[in-house]
Design a protein around this motif. Structure first.
Motif, PDB file in Angstrom:
ATOM      1  N   VAL A  92      -1.850   8.256  10.426  1.00 35.16           N
ATOM      2  CA  VAL A  92      -2.896   9.075   9.801  1.00 35.16           C
ATOM      3  C   VAL A  92      -3.822   8.190   8.964  1.00 35.16           C
ATOM      4  O   VAL A  92      -5.049   8.307   9.040  1.00 35.16           O
TER       5      VAL A  92
ATOM      6  N   ARG B  14      -6.206   6.373  11.218  1.00 35.51           N
ATOM      7  CA  ARG B  14      -7.284   7.234  11.726  1.00 35.51           C
ATOM      8  C   ARG B  14      -8.298   7.553  10.643  1.00 35.51           C
ATOM      9  O   ARG B  14      -9.502   7.608  10.900  1.00 35.51           O
ATOM     10  N   LEU B  15      -7.834   7.769   9.425  1.00 38.68           N
ATOM     11  CA  LEU B  15      -8.759   8.064   8.330  1.00 38.68           C
ATOM     12  C   LEU B  15      -9.630   6.842   8.019  1.00 38.68           C
ATOM     13  O   LEU B  15     -10.841   6.968   7.826  1.00 38.68           O
ATOM     14  N   MET B  16      -9.008   5.662   8.000  1.00 39.02           N
ATOM     15  CA  MET B  16      -9.780   4.439   7.738  1.00 39.02           C
ATOM     16  C   MET B  16     -10.865   4.254   8.781  1.00 39.02           C
ATOM     17  O   MET B  16     -12.021   3.992   8.469  1.00 39.02           O
TER      18      MET B  16
ATOM     19  N   ILE C 173       0.850  -1.196   0.000  1.00 38.64           N
ATOM     20  CA  ILE C 173       0.000   0.000   0.000  1.00 38.64           C
ATOM     21  C   ILE C 173       0.881   1.239   0.000  1.00 38.64           C
ATOM     22  O   ILE C 173       2.081   1.167   0.273  1.00 38.64           O
ATOM     23  N   ARG C 174       0.267   2.379  -0.276  1.00 37.25           N
ATOM     24  CA  ARG C 174       1.031   3.608  -0.439  1.00 37.25           C
ATOM     25  C   ARG C 174       1.731   4.009   0.855  1.00 37.25           C
ATOM     26  O   ARG C 174       1.217   3.785   1.947  1.00 37.25           O
ATOM     27  N   THR C 175       2.893   4.608   0.711  1.00 39.12           N
ATOM     28  CA  THR C 175       3.690   4.983   1.883  1.00 39.12           C
ATOM     29  C   THR C 175       3.757   6.496   2.055  1.00 39.12           C
ATOM     30  O   THR C 175       4.390   6.975   2.985  1.00 39.12           O
ATOM     31  N   ASP C 176       3.088   7.238   1.138  1.00 40.46           N
ATOM     32  CA  ASP C 176       3.194   8.698   1.236  1.00 40.46           C
ATOM     33  C   ASP C 176       2.149   9.284   2.175  1.00 40.46           C
ATOM     34  O   ASP C 176       2.082  10.500   2.358  1.00 40.46           O
ATOM     35  N   VAL C 177       1.325   8.430   2.785  1.00 36.86           N
ATOM     36  CA  VAL C 177       0.444   8.865   3.876  1.00 36.86           C
ATOM     37  C   VAL C 177       0.936   8.136   5.134  1.00 36.86           C
ATOM     38  O   VAL C 177       1.080   6.909   5.123  1.00 36.86           O
ATOM     39  N   ASP C 178       1.222   8.888   6.176  1.00 37.07           N
ATOM     40  CA  ASP C 178       1.701   8.337   7.447  1.00 37.07           C
ATOM     41  C   ASP C 178       0.773   7.208   7.932  1.00 37.07           C
ATOM     42  O   ASP C 178      -0.448   7.325   7.843  1.00 37.07           O
TER      43      ASP C 178
END
Lengths: 214, 214
Positions: free
Chosen positions: A167, A170-172, A159-164
């Motif tokens: 974070v 918490r968004l999920m 999965i992408r690593t450019d979102v901490d």
């Protein structure tokens, strides 16, 4: 609004009140208490309010429970226990980190919908009492374990690593938890569809063309 | 927890109390009221509680405001007005439906963070008073307009159509609104990064490789 007195429980048939024998078992009292805590807020609900809603005397109520905090604690433990079990089952399952994450999202939607009132209460906890603080601590540990799983999926290049990772977690769960605010069994997405919608939107986003669902 | 009495306002310097002249203007009273409503719940907060927190007499408080409902109404109007303005600006802007949706997500994150206490209160509204019911009606109209924009993006073939537009809208705003529960200015994602993270996760999902951000 439901009636303020009498043993009418929203969504289930009224218990038959019998003279001198309360029409509720512990589970029934707990259900009504959770409903009332959600309507009025836990802090604003007194034992007298609950007794009035149940059509019981306060002493009859104390026959079942020692305090309103005990009722809150049981409801929060029910919600947290189910979420923790879903997480442990997920972590014990085989598969890649992303497969485990997918399983967790699906199972968590199931827990939210099966235990809508208890999870609603859990998500509104503000930490004004020891029972609430303990529940918040369990939520923090849960979040940390999910964040670790997200980080594993990132480290595996899945999965992408450019979102901490914290974070992203918490968004999920922000998306997932919002279900308690708006889910209706007769709404546009029944439970199974909703779980797949959430898996799809979390993993693939809305800005993609229809494709294979996860 | 902040002190229960005296004119200390969290996050801003204390006003200098002067004998016979309350240290608050209307805006200051409103800020403290919103903070107290968030801590204790609106229903559980009395005008006496608020006067005690402010270190004012009830009559001094009534000099500023006619009721606690007026205070709630002003806070909700502040939050809703800013969200509605963001939506109207978005709808009036050029660009494709998805570009407008992206703009709306970014602006809404800005509103949430700039007006964190008022939006927190808005999201906790339960409809127990006419002011709350009016706010819920405005939220419904806002959601309907966003859903219409999502549907336009679907009709234009820009975003996936296998998730119902109303469900997608609720999931997007579920994620977005969760920010009020966990955002901290010193947290892992500062405001600008967070807005881009949310745009990225909503449009592209977490289960994709890093790529061009929207």
């Amino acid at each position: 609004m439901t009636t303020a007195t009498g043993p009418q429980v929203p969504g289930r048939p009224a218990a038959t009140p019998r003279r001198g024998r309360p029409g509720y078992d512990r589970e029934g009292v707990l259900q009504v208490a959770v409903q009332l805590f959600i309507e009025q807020g836990y802090d604003a609900t007194s034992v007298s309010d609950l007794a009035a809603r149940l059509g019981l005397s306060k002493s009859a109520l104390y026959h079942h429970f020692s305090s309103k905090e005990e009722l809150l604690g049981l409801a929060l433990d029910d919600a947290l226990g189910a979420l923790e079990k879903a997480l442990q089952d997920t972590l014990a399952s085989g598969g890649t980190p992303t497969e485990r994450l997918t399983l967790l999202i699906r199972d968590a939607v199931g827990v939210l919908i099966d235990r809508l009132p208890a999870v609603t209460l859990l998500l509104r906890v503000r930490g004004n009492t020891p029972v609430e603080l303990a529940a918040m601590e369990r939520r923090r540990r849960f979040d940390q374990q999910v964040t670790a799983l997200v980080r594993q999926a990132q480290d595996a290049g899945e999965i992408r690593t450019d979102v901490d990772a914290a974070v992203a977690t918490r968004l999920m769960f922000g998306m997932l938890n919002s279900v308690v605010e708006w889910y209706r069994p007769d709404g546009p997405a029944p439970q199974g569809v909703l779980a797949e919608d959430i898996v799809t939107v979390i993993l693939q986003g809305v800005g993609t063309r229809n494709g294979e669902r996860a």
